[in-house]
Design a protein around this motif. Structure first.
Motif, PDB file in Angstrom:
ATOM      1  N   PHE A 107       0.995  -1.193   0.036  1.00  0.00           N
ATOM      2  CA  PHE A 107      -0.008   0.096  -0.067  1.00  0.00           C
ATOM      3  C   PHE A 107       0.887   1.322   0.067  1.00  0.00           C
ATOM      4  N   ASN A 108       1.964   1.287   0.878  1.00  0.00           N
ATOM      5  CA  ASN A 108       2.580   2.285   0.972  1.00  0.00           C
ATOM      6  C   ASN A 108       3.615   2.530  -0.325  1.00  0.00           C
ATOM      7  N   PHE A 109       4.053   1.693  -0.854  1.00  0.00           N
ATOM      8  CA  PHE A 109       4.743   1.768  -2.138  1.00  0.00           C
ATOM      9  C   PHE A 109       3.895   2.058  -3.256  1.00  0.00           C
ATOM     10  N   ALA A 110       2.506   1.544  -3.404  1.00  0.00           N
ATOM     11  CA  ALA A 110       1.955   2.183  -4.369  1.00  0.00           C
ATOM     12  C   ALA A 110       1.497   3.513  -4.349  1.00  0.00           C
ATOM     13  N   LYS A 111       1.096   4.149  -3.013  1.00  0.00           N
ATOM     14  CA  LYS A 111       0.883   5.313  -2.987  1.00  0.00           C
ATOM     15  C   LYS A 111       2.037   6.355  -3.336  1.00  0.00           C
ATOM     16  N   ASN A 112       3.079   5.906  -2.731  1.00  0.00           N
ATOM     17  CA  ASN A 112       4.588   6.644  -2.992  1.00  0.00           C
ATOM     18  C   ASN A 112       4.626   6.772  -4.681  1.00  0.00           C
ATOM     19  N   PHE A 113       4.478   5.666  -5.042  1.00  0.00           N
ATOM     20  CA  PHE A 113       4.713   5.739  -6.720  1.00  0.00           C
ATOM     21  C   PHE A 113       3.776   6.456  -7.345  1.00  0.00           C
ATOM     22  N   ARG A 114       2.337   6.395  -6.900  1.00  0.00           N
ATOM     23  CA  ARG A 114       1.367   7.459  -7.440  1.00  0.00           C
ATOM     24  C   ARG A 114       1.522   8.755  -7.546  1.00  0.00           C
TER      25      ARG A 114
END
Length: 320
Positions: A107-114
């Motif tokens: 979840f954190n990775f996807a949020k940061n990538f977005r």
């Protein structure tokens, strides 16, 4: 595992999934399908430091695509990244550390990538595991399920908003023909009732789940093109470590990792793949059946819906 299903599947595998099966199928490939320039397009590949993921990364980098390698081990990931850059001359290869069995991290990775301003055209869900004993993660999740099914679900759904900003966005899930031996069991997703625990069966269940997920995503997110695929029986580090007896018996018949990755690359790059209906399961650049004849392995719409609801429910427990 049904004796009928496993027997029919193994015979099918000897004919289609081996190196000779690839050589036979490749006679019908259209080489022009991969005469493309991927410059300006971004591809994310999980498990990109070895095997099929690494071969796909090399092929896409050779076509000029921006490659985002998502790897659990930074050291091995960086070694692979340097090798890909050296082999292809493409400097636009980036490494991200992520353990696909840890939902909070996903979840954190996807949020940061977005939020990074980066674009994403294609997501290749390739990372997977086959743990042969029932092992729980630090979150209390069965590890095969956490990595192969839940991790794939969270990363895919969390990156949909980014994908839909692009023209011809795609998601590819690297599944397995082993799923043909299984009817999906939505009442025991984490194998608490499996006695004795069998890693091969658990893996095949996960791969069946991935095929169902692909079909359901295609309905839920019509702006993105979804596909799942079977790479065949390929000689990869994962096969050698997780299935040593199978490897020893079949090593002279196994495809190369590059041959296993061929359909991943084709699905990622070619216009021919994008023109296929969304949600299909592919083998050697061809959509194929997701069930063996007379195998009684089909799931009802209610069972497919139950899988997706359970995945959403479990995922929400880890969303910050």
């Amino acid at each position: 595992m049904s004796i009928y299903r496993s027997g029919v599947w193994f015979v099918k595998g000897l004919r289609e999934y081996t190196k000779s099966g690839f050589q036979s199928a490749s006679k019908n490939f259209n080489n022009a399908d991969l005469e493309v320039n991927a410059s300006g397009r971004a591809f994310m590949i999980t498990g990109a430091n070895s095997g099929i993921g690494k071969c796909a990364a090399i092929a896409i980098a050779q076509k000029g695509g921006t490659v985002h390698m998502v790897c659990r081990d930074l050291t091995r990931g960086e070694e692979a990244r340097q090798e890909i850059i050296s082999q292809t001359g493409n400097q636009d290869v980036h490494l991200h550390q992520l353990d696909m069995s840890r939902p909070r991290d996903i979840f954190n990775f996807a949020k940061n990538f977005r939020e990074s301003g980066k674009v994403l055209d294609v997501l290749i869900n390739n990372a997977g595991c086959m743990v042969n004993t029932r092992e729980l993660t630090e979150d209390g999740l069965e590890k095969n399920f956490a990595t192969n099914t839940l991790g794939t679900h969270i990363l895919t759904t969390e990156l949909i908003p980014l994908l839909t900003e692009r023209e011809k966005p795609r998601v590819i899930i690297v599944s397995s023909g082993g799923m043909l031996t299984q009817k999906m069991d939505t009442k025991d997703l984490q194998f608490e009732k499996m006695q004795p625990f069998d890693g091969t069966t658990a893996y095949a269940q996960n791969k069946r789940q991935q095929v169902v997920m692909t079909e359901e995503y295609a309905k839920q997110f019509p702006r993105v093109h979804f596909s799942s695929m079977h790479p065949g029986w390929a000689d990869t580090p994962a096969v050698r470590s997780a299935m040593p007896s199978f490897y020893e018996k079949m090593k002279n018949r196994l495809r190369t990792a590059e041959e296993g990755a061929d359909t991943v690359v084709w699905l990622s790059l070619s216009d021919a793949a994008f023109k296929q209906p969304s949600g299909l399961f592919f083998q050697d650049r061809t959509p194929v059946a997701t069930h063996l004849p007379l195998a009684w392995s089909k799931s009802s719409p209610e069972e497919c819906g139950s899988l997706m609801k359970q995945l959403d429910s479990i995922a929400q427990q880890f969303k910050n």
